[in-house]
Design an enzyme around this catalytic site. Structure first.
Site, PDB file in Angstrom:
ATOM      1  CB  THR A  39      -0.898   0.005   1.256  1.00 18.03           C
ATOM      2  OG1 THR A  39      -1.568  -1.257   1.330  1.00 18.03           O
ATOM      3  CG2 THR A  39      -1.925   1.120   1.192  1.00 18.03           C
ATOM      4  CE  LYS A  76       0.908  -3.962   3.812  1.00 16.85           C
ATOM      5  NZ  LYS A  76       0.935  -2.537   3.902  1.00 16.85           N
ATOM      6  CD  GLU A 122       2.617  -5.710  12.902  1.00 20.34           C
ATOM      7  OE1 GLU A 122       3.369  -5.141  12.095  1.00 20.34           O
ATOM      8  OE2 GLU A 122       1.966  -6.726  12.614  1.00 20.34           O
TER       9      GLU A 122
HETATM   10  C1  LIG Z   1       0.156  -5.120  10.074  1.00 21.58           C
HETATM   11  C2  LIG Z   1       0.929  -3.959   9.542  1.00 21.58           C
HETATM   12  N1  LIG Z   1       2.105  -3.628  10.112  1.00 21.58           N
HETATM   13  C3  LIG Z   1       2.835  -2.586   9.673  1.00 21.58           C
HETATM   14  C4  LIG Z   1       2.389  -1.785   8.627  1.00 21.58           C
HETATM   15  C5  LIG Z   1       3.218  -0.621   8.148  1.00 21.58           C
HETATM   16  O1  LIG Z   1       3.755  -0.927   6.892  1.00 21.58           O
HETATM   17  P1  LIG Z   1       4.223   0.207   5.862  1.00 21.58           P
HETATM   18  O2  LIG Z   1       5.158   1.118   6.598  1.00 21.58           O
HETATM   19  O3  LIG Z   1       4.910  -0.560   4.797  1.00 21.58           O
HETATM   20  O4  LIG Z   1       3.002   0.931   5.391  1.00 21.58           O
HETATM   21  C6  LIG Z   1       1.175  -2.109   7.997  1.00 21.58           C
HETATM   22  C7  LIG Z   1       0.687  -1.292   6.883  1.00 21.58           C
HETATM   23  O5  LIG Z   1      -0.376  -1.472   6.388  1.00 21.58           O
HETATM   24  C8  LIG Z   1       0.437  -3.214   8.467  1.00 21.58           C
HETATM   25  O6  LIG Z   1      -0.728  -3.546   7.888  1.00 21.58           O
END
Ligand SMILES: Cc1ncc(COP(=O)(O)O)c(C=O)c1O
Length: 275
Positions: A32, A144, A177
């Site tokens: 995303t 992800k 997180e």
């Molecule tokens: C579960 C989770 N952790 C961490 C993140 C942060 O990821 P990013 O910095 O790549 O947007 C996301 C982003 O959607 C997420 O869904």
């Protein structure tokens, strides 16, 4: 921007096959990205994480040029928005066994930016602690991938629009997180963020903040983080690709004021064109 536009394997459309393994098993990955003036931000980091996820899942990596061309085509003339990339193992019949030679499905889509109040950046957010734990799985940790049921259950725990994020712990109660973000504690001018070797998503913005800290000679450590660490921190921050960074004003029963680290990092992220 109000319209949503979607390319499936390069062609406009909204349909995927009912036997796509992304749908059947969550067998795939996604990214995303924030969009600014026709360009996805932190694009190289997103493509790198997607490629790493492909390696971990044994998926053929998508052609970076094709993804870039399709994405730029979709984003052209969009001032602000969200670009989503989604890659599945494609069709694979019944049964978990992955096909020997997969033909991945590639979806690139455009969405409006979420409409968060500016106070989330200036005054900070309340971070609630979710009851749904994250399970350990070192093979999937950091990736992800499309299996997001833990986040779906956690995000279903509350519906107060004034509380935009929830903190997720592992089964032993360690901080991992947020439901959609990574977490940093600020103590004595340094950063601490949870290690993601057992679970969690290695966020692109987390990587960018760690790189920024290195550039600014801000000490940063990756390690175990407890709720007590957050409660004792000078500042707590959450990060993701769309928000950049939000300071936390309430977590684990403690009230905090947005501090100098949040302001400094956010300004630097803006200067770098990361948000
Ligand atoms: C579960 C989770 N952790 C961490 C993140 C942060 O990821 P990013 O910095 O790549 O947007 C996301 C982003 O959607 C997420 O869904």
């Amino acid at each position: 921007m109000t319209t949503t536009r979607v390319l499936v394997d390069g062609s406009p459309g909204l349909s995927v096959r009912a036997d796509d393994r992304g749908l059947l098993y969550g067998d795939g990955l996604f990214e995303t990205c924030a969009l600014r003036d026709g360009r996805p931000l932190l694009w190289a980091r997103h493509l790198d994480r997607l490629a790493l996820g492909c390696q971990r899942l044994g998926l053929p990596a998508p052609d970076r040029e094709v993804l870039t061309r399709e994405s730029l085509g979709l984003c052209a003339a969009v001032r602000r928005g969200v670009l989503k990339l989604l890659l599945t193992r494609g069709r694979g019949g019944r049964g978990y066994r992955p096909p020997a030679v997969p033909t991945p499905t590639r979806i690139v889509s455009l969405h409006p930016l979420p409409d968060y109040p500016p106070s989330f950046w200036t005054d900070g957010i309340e971070l609630r602690v979710c009851a749904t734990p994250l399970g350990d799985n070192p093979r999937l940790a950091g990736v992800k991938h499309l299996n997001r049921l833990e986040q779906v259950l956690a995000r279903g725990e509350w519906d107060d629009p004034a509380v935009p994020e929830g903190l997720m712990l592992d089964t032993r109660g360690r901080v991992v997180e947020g439901t959609m973000s990574n977490v940093f504690a600020v103590t004595r001018g340094g950063l601490l963020t949870p290690a993601l070797e057992r679970c969690g998503v290695a966020g692109v913005m987390r990587e960018e903040v760690l790189a920024l800290a290195a550039d600014l000679a801000i000490p940063a450590r990756i390690g175990e983080v407890s709720l007590a660490d957050l409660a004792a921190a000078d500042e707590v921050l959450v990060t993701n690709s769309l928000i950049g960074l939000w300071p936390v004003r309430r977590v684990a029963g403690r009230s905090l004021a947005p501090g100098p680290m949040a302001r400094r990092l956010l300004e630097a992220l803006r200067r770098r064109g990361a948000v």
